[in-house]
Design a protein around this motif. Sequence first.
Motif, PDB file in Angstrom:
ATOM      1  N   ARG A 325       0.837  -1.196   0.000  1.00 23.50           N
ATOM      2  CA  ARG A 325       0.000   0.000   0.000  1.00 23.50           C
ATOM      3  C   ARG A 325       0.881   1.259   0.000  1.00 23.50           C
ATOM      4  O   ARG A 325       0.614   2.224  -0.725  1.00 23.50           O
ATOM      5  CB  ARG A 325      -0.924  -0.022   1.220  1.00 23.50           C
ATOM      6  CG  ARG A 325      -1.933   1.137   1.208  1.00 23.50           C
ATOM      7  CD  ARG A 325      -2.835   1.098   2.432  1.00 23.50           C
ATOM      8  NE  ARG A 325      -3.675  -0.097   2.425  1.00 23.50           N
ATOM      9  CZ  ARG A 325      -3.634  -1.064   3.327  1.00 23.50           C
ATOM     10  NH1 ARG A 325      -2.748  -0.981   4.332  1.00 23.50           N
ATOM     11  NH2 ARG A 325      -4.443  -2.102   3.248  1.00 23.50           N
ATOM     12  N   THR A 326       1.907   1.259   0.819  1.00 20.50           N
ATOM     13  CA  THR A 326       2.830   2.406   0.887  1.00 20.50           C
ATOM     14  C   THR A 326       3.552   2.596  -0.433  1.00 20.50           C
ATOM     15  O   THR A 326       3.680   3.719  -0.952  1.00 20.50           O
ATOM     16  CB  THR A 326       3.852   2.200   2.019  1.00 20.50           C
ATOM     17  OG1 THR A 326       3.158   2.069   3.258  1.00 20.50           O
ATOM     18  CG2 THR A 326       4.834   3.363   2.083  1.00 20.50           C
ATOM     19  N   LYS A 327       4.061   1.492  -0.988  1.00 25.29           N
ATOM     20  CA  LYS A 327       4.789   1.584  -2.255  1.00 25.29           C
ATOM     21  C   LYS A 327       3.887   2.080  -3.385  1.00 25.29           C
ATOM     22  O   LYS A 327       4.317   2.848  -4.244  1.00 25.29           O
ATOM     23  CB  LYS A 327       5.377   0.230  -2.613  1.00 25.29           C
ATOM     24  CG  LYS A 327       6.540  -0.179  -1.724  1.00 25.29           C
ATOM     25  CD  LYS A 327       7.065  -1.559  -2.123  1.00 25.29           C
ATOM     26  CE  LYS A 327       8.248  -1.965  -1.238  1.00 25.29           C
ATOM     27  NZ  LYS A 327       8.767  -3.306  -1.602  1.00 25.29           N
ATOM     28  N   ILE A 328       2.630   1.636  -3.382  1.00 22.91           N
ATOM     29  CA  ILE A 328       1.673   2.083  -4.404  1.00 22.91           C
ATOM     30  C   ILE A 328       1.436   3.596  -4.284  1.00 22.91           C
ATOM     31  O   ILE A 328       1.410   4.323  -5.280  1.00 22.91           O
ATOM     32  CB  ILE A 328       0.351   1.303  -4.298  1.00 22.91           C
ATOM     33  CG1 ILE A 328       0.556  -0.151  -4.736  1.00 22.91           C
ATOM     34  CG2 ILE A 328      -0.744   1.962  -5.139  1.00 22.91           C
ATOM     35  CD1 ILE A 328      -0.620  -1.063  -4.429  1.00 22.91           C
ATOM     36  N   ALA A 329       1.263   4.061  -3.033  1.00 21.01           N
ATOM     37  CA  ALA A 329       1.025   5.490  -2.812  1.00 21.01           C
ATOM     38  C   ALA A 329       2.214   6.319  -3.284  1.00 21.01           C
ATOM     39  O   ALA A 329       2.047   7.372  -3.939  1.00 21.01           O
ATOM     40  CB  ALA A 329       0.756   5.756  -1.335  1.00 21.01           C
ATOM     41  N   VAL A 330       3.420   5.851  -2.976  1.00 24.25           N
ATOM     42  CA  VAL A 330       4.640   6.556  -3.421  1.00 24.25           C
ATOM     43  C   VAL A 330       4.714   6.573  -4.944  1.00 24.25           C
ATOM     44  O   VAL A 330       5.011   7.587  -5.575  1.00 24.25           O
ATOM     45  CB  VAL A 330       5.902   5.900  -2.814  1.00 24.25           C
ATOM     46  CG1 VAL A 330       7.165   6.473  -3.468  1.00 24.25           C
ATOM     47  CG2 VAL A 330       5.938   6.086  -1.308  1.00 24.25           C
ATOM     48  N   ALA A 331       4.428   5.412  -5.551  1.00 20.65           N
ATOM     49  CA  ALA A 331       4.490   5.324  -7.014  1.00 20.65           C
ATOM     50  C   ALA A 331       3.433   6.197  -7.673  1.00 20.65           C
ATOM     51  O   ALA A 331       3.681   6.813  -8.718  1.00 20.65           O
ATOM     52  CB  ALA A 331       4.325   3.875  -7.441  1.00 20.65           C
ATOM     53  N   GLU A 332       2.250   6.286  -7.077  1.00 17.14           N
ATOM     54  CA  GLU A 332       1.190   7.127  -7.636  1.00 17.14           C
ATOM     55  C   GLU A 332       1.564   8.607  -7.575  1.00 17.14           C
ATOM     56  O   GLU A 332       1.255   9.375  -8.495  1.00 17.14           O
ATOM     57  CB  GLU A 332      -0.119   6.872  -6.894  1.00 17.14           C
ATOM     58  CG  GLU A 332      -0.763   5.541  -7.252  1.00 17.14           C
ATOM     59  CD  GLU A 332      -2.000   5.246  -6.445  1.00 17.14           C
ATOM     60  OE1 GLU A 332      -2.834   4.446  -6.896  1.00 17.14           O
ATOM     61  OE2 GLU A 332      -2.136   5.811  -5.336  1.00 17.14           O
TER      62      GLU A 332
END
Length: 397
Positions: A325-332
């Motif tokens: 979830r954290t990695k997705i938010a950073v990537a977004e």
Amino acid sequence: MGRKFTILGEQHSGKTCYLMALFRAMAGNGIEGYTITTQEVSDHNKLLIGCENLINRSLPQDERFPTASLVPEPYHFNLCFKHENIMPFDWLDYPGGYLLKKADITEEKYNEFTKNIQESSTLFICVDGELLSGENDTIEDKIDKLFPLSTKVNVYFNAYISSGKKMPPVAFIVTKYDLCSKAKITDDQGNERAMTKDDLKKILSESFTAFFTSSSNKVGIIPVTLGKKISDNNYQGRFAPQDVHLPIFMGIYFALRDQIKADRDNADKIHDKESDTDFLRRKIVEAQRELLNLQNEIASMRKRKLKEEDKFFLFRDDALIASLRTKIAVAEREVERLEDKIDEMQRKIRANGAEIEQTKKLISSARPSGVNFAKYLDEIEWFSQGKWQDGFGGLIE
């Protein structure tokens, strides 16, 4: 884009007669393939009537010669080479009162006058050759005769230069040289001799010192006449202008030179913008590739996260879900940054394109029919060899 030539001088110094002589020389057969035409029919008719009067030797003097202009007189011309229109220009005739800003000259008109000086391709200062005629004069006497004009010119241009404005090329047009050429100089021993071109240069350089003391100033001295014998029989001599084209050729030389420089500067500007656009396009491709990779990575992480969330709670890895979830938010957030970056680069490309088109219009509007100004500059051999610096033409031996 038009050019400006500004002429200054006292009343009765011959500015209006000079323009008519120039029209006579350049509006018909022309000189070395160059001709001029007026943009306004009214200007053509006015100059034509003036020339016809000057040609008519039977007219009394007060009818044959034009009256002195008391107000600024603008004329709008086209410069042509072999009948092809290559450059419009404005001829601005100002009476001497503008140099001292007389009471009847408004602030707006005076500021416009100074602006026109600053924007002029060449400045012409009309010196009445009749003041330099006569005998029994020393060089100092002739300098004294120019004092009313020289003090106005020097006072104005001292302030002009002190305010940081750039001096345009200057031609001192010595009018009525049919009278001036007969002048005598008395030396310190009381001996008379004919006035030479060195004498004329000394008189003008000492009268208008500010123009001649700086090596950066481009200054020419060009005597002209309406005819070597025009003053014969109480001014019933033939109207045969001589060397009247040389001042305007000097103006043409510097105007074309300025246009060549402007064209080159604009071409460099277009090249820089095109190079910047190519660079931005490459950067956009890189950013789009990075964006695509991120979007694929986000899709993969979402798939893994969804798969993990679907597991029975005893077998689900909550730490992995939180990490994804954290990695997705950073990537977004990085996707948003890249999209903004791509949008900004695309805006710059559009702005570059608009600026390139505008600059191309500047070049095309200044060069009708794709005129090559460098070619025409070479045609004016008299000036391309730098002879304008000693611009005495054929009137002084």
